[in-house]
Design a protein around this motif. Structure first.
Motif, PDB file in Angstrom:
ATOM      1  N   UNK A  49       0.802  -3.946   2.156  1.00 37.10           N
ATOM      2  CA  UNK A  49       0.337  -4.876   1.131  1.00 37.10           C
ATOM      3  C   UNK A  49      -0.692  -5.836   1.700  1.00 37.10           C
ATOM      4  N   UNK A  50      -0.519  -6.238   2.953  1.00 33.01           N
ATOM      5  CA  UNK A  50      -1.499  -7.114   3.589  1.00 33.01           C
ATOM      6  C   UNK A  50      -2.834  -6.401   3.757  1.00 33.01           C
ATOM      7  N   UNK A  51      -2.787  -5.162   4.196  1.00 31.69           N
ATOM      8  CA  UNK A  51      -4.015  -4.422   4.482  1.00 31.69           C
ATOM      9  C   UNK A  51      -4.725  -3.948   3.221  1.00 31.69           C
ATOM     10  N   UNK A  82      -4.568  -1.417 -13.020  1.00 32.27           N
ATOM     11  CA  UNK A  82      -3.158  -1.834 -12.857  1.00 32.27           C
ATOM     12  C   UNK A  82      -2.889  -2.133 -11.392  1.00 32.27           C
ATOM     13  N   UNK A  83      -2.166  -3.207 -11.117  1.00 27.62           N
ATOM     14  CA  UNK A  83      -1.866  -3.588  -9.726  1.00 27.62           C
ATOM     15  C   UNK A  83      -0.390  -3.915  -9.577  1.00 27.62           C
ATOM     16  N   UNK A  99       3.650   2.197  -5.101  1.00 29.10           N
ATOM     17  CA  UNK A  99       3.390   0.872  -4.543  1.00 29.10           C
ATOM     18  C   UNK A  99       4.658   0.156  -4.113  1.00 29.10           C
ATOM     19  N   UNK A 100       5.730   0.275  -4.888  1.00 35.22           N
ATOM     20  CA  UNK A 100       6.940  -0.503  -4.600  1.00 35.22           C
ATOM     21  C   UNK A 100       7.657  -0.041  -3.332  1.00 35.22           C
ATOM     22  N   UNK A 101       7.307   1.127  -2.822  1.00 37.89           N
ATOM     23  CA  UNK A 101       7.966   1.636  -1.625  1.00 37.89           C
ATOM     24  C   UNK A 101       7.272   1.218  -0.329  1.00 37.89           C
ATOM     25  N   UNK A 118      -0.314   5.852   1.696  1.00 34.72           N
ATOM     26  CA  UNK A 118      -0.488   4.800   2.683  1.00 34.72           C
ATOM     27  C   UNK A 118      -1.852   4.847   3.352  1.00 34.72           C
ATOM     28  N   UNK A 119      -2.226   6.005   3.900  1.00 33.71           N
ATOM     29  CA  UNK A 119      -3.518   6.073   4.588  1.00 33.71           C
ATOM     30  C   UNK A 119      -4.677   5.951   3.608  1.00 33.71           C
TER      31      UNK A 119
END
Length: 239
Positions: A222-224, A238-239, A214-216, A133-134
Motif C-alpha cells: 500500500x505504501x509503494x 475505484x480504489x 487489494x484487501x489481501x 503485487x509486482x
C-alpha cells in the motif's frame, strides 16, 4: 452516428480502449487472447472503418491510436495484451500510409507504464496475489511510470504536429530503442525478468481483478502504490 447527427462531421477519432490480463502463458487460454484482440485490435479497426468514409469525403481528419510499448516489446506475463497491442501498432502504421492520400493523418501513440490508478481494473490469473503485487508496484513507481496528465500533453502535441508516432515516457523510449538495436540482448534480459516473476500454477486458473485482491496486500504494498491510488482518485478509478 450520434456524433455526426449532432456536429455534422467527425474531425478526430481517438481509439483508446483497453484491457489487460496479467499471467504466465501457462495460465492463459485461447479465449484470453481472443478477448484482448476483440477489444484492442478489432475495437480500433471497427471505429476506424466507420469514420474513414466521412473523413475522405470532407477532405481530411485525424486518427489517434493509443497502443502500448507492449506492442513494440512483448514482455513476460503480458502476452495476450502484447499481441493485441502489436496488431494495433501494425494497423495504425499501415493505415497512416494508406490514409495520407486522402488528407487523413494517423498518429500511433505508444505509452509506457501509466500512473492512472487503473491497476485495480487489471485482471490477474495464476498466482493472482503475487501477479497483482509486482504489477501494481511497477505501475506506481515514479521513475518507471508516467502520470496521465503528462501523457495527455504529449499526445495532444504529437497530434497537433501530425507526428507519425510518439512514445511516452523515457523508460519506454529506451526499451524500444534497445529492442530495435540489440534484440538478442533484450531477449536474454526479458528471459531473466521472467525468471523473477511468479511461477505458473498447474492446470486451469481462475481470475480476479486488482480491486478484488487489494484487501489481501500488506502495508508495504500500500505504501509503494500510494501514487497510483492518488491518481485513481483524481481519475475516478475505484480504489
Amino acid at each position: 452516428s450520434a456524433v455526426r447527427a449532432h456536429y455534422g462531421r467527425i474531425d478526430i477519432l481517438v481509439n483508446n480502449a483497453g484491457e489487460i490480463r496479467v499471467a504466465p502463458l501457462e495460465n492463459l487460454t485461447a479465449a484470453d487472447f481472443e478477448r484482448a484482440l476483440s477489444i484492442m485490435f478489432w475495437g480500433t479497426v471497427h471505429t476506424t472503418l466507420e469514420v474513414l468514409p466521412q473523413m475522405r469525403a470532407q477532405g481530411g481528419g485525424r486518427i489517434v491510436n493509443v497502443t502500448s510499448i507492449g506492442g513494440k516489446v512483448s514482455t513476460p506475463h503480458l502476452l495476450a495484451y502484447s499481441c493485441a497491442k502489436a496488431a494495433a501498432v501494425a494497423f495504425s502504421e499501415g493505415l497512416r500510409s494508406e490514409a495520407a492520400r486522402d488528407g487523413i493523418r494517423v498518429t500511433t501513440v505508444v505509452p509506457g507504464l501509466m500512473r492512472t490508478g487503473s491497476h485495480v481494473n487489471a485482471v490477474f490469473k495464476g498466482k493472482r496475489l503475487n501477479e497483482s503485487g509486482w504489477f501494481g508496484i511497477s505501475a506506481a513507481l515514479p521513475g518507471l511510470s508516467i502520470p496521465a496528465s503528462k501523457a495527455a500533453r504529449g499526445i495532444v502535441c504529437a497530434v497537433r504536429r501530425g507526428a507519425s508516432e510518439t512514445i511516452l515516457g523515457i523508460p519506454a523510449v529506451l526499451l524500444a530503442k534497445a529492442h530495435a538495436l540489440f534484440p538478442g540482448t533484450m531477449s536474454r534480459v526479458l528471459t531473466t525478468v521472467n525468471s523473477l516473476l511468479p511461477a505458473p500454477l498447474p492446470g486451469p486458473s481462475s481470475e480476479e481483478t486488482g480491486l478484488q485482491l487489494e484487501r489481501y496486500h500488506g502495508s508495504l504494498y500500500r505504501l509503494m502504490t500510494t501514487l497510483n491510488r492518488r491518481a485513481g482518485r483524481r481519475l475516478n478509478q475505484p480504489v
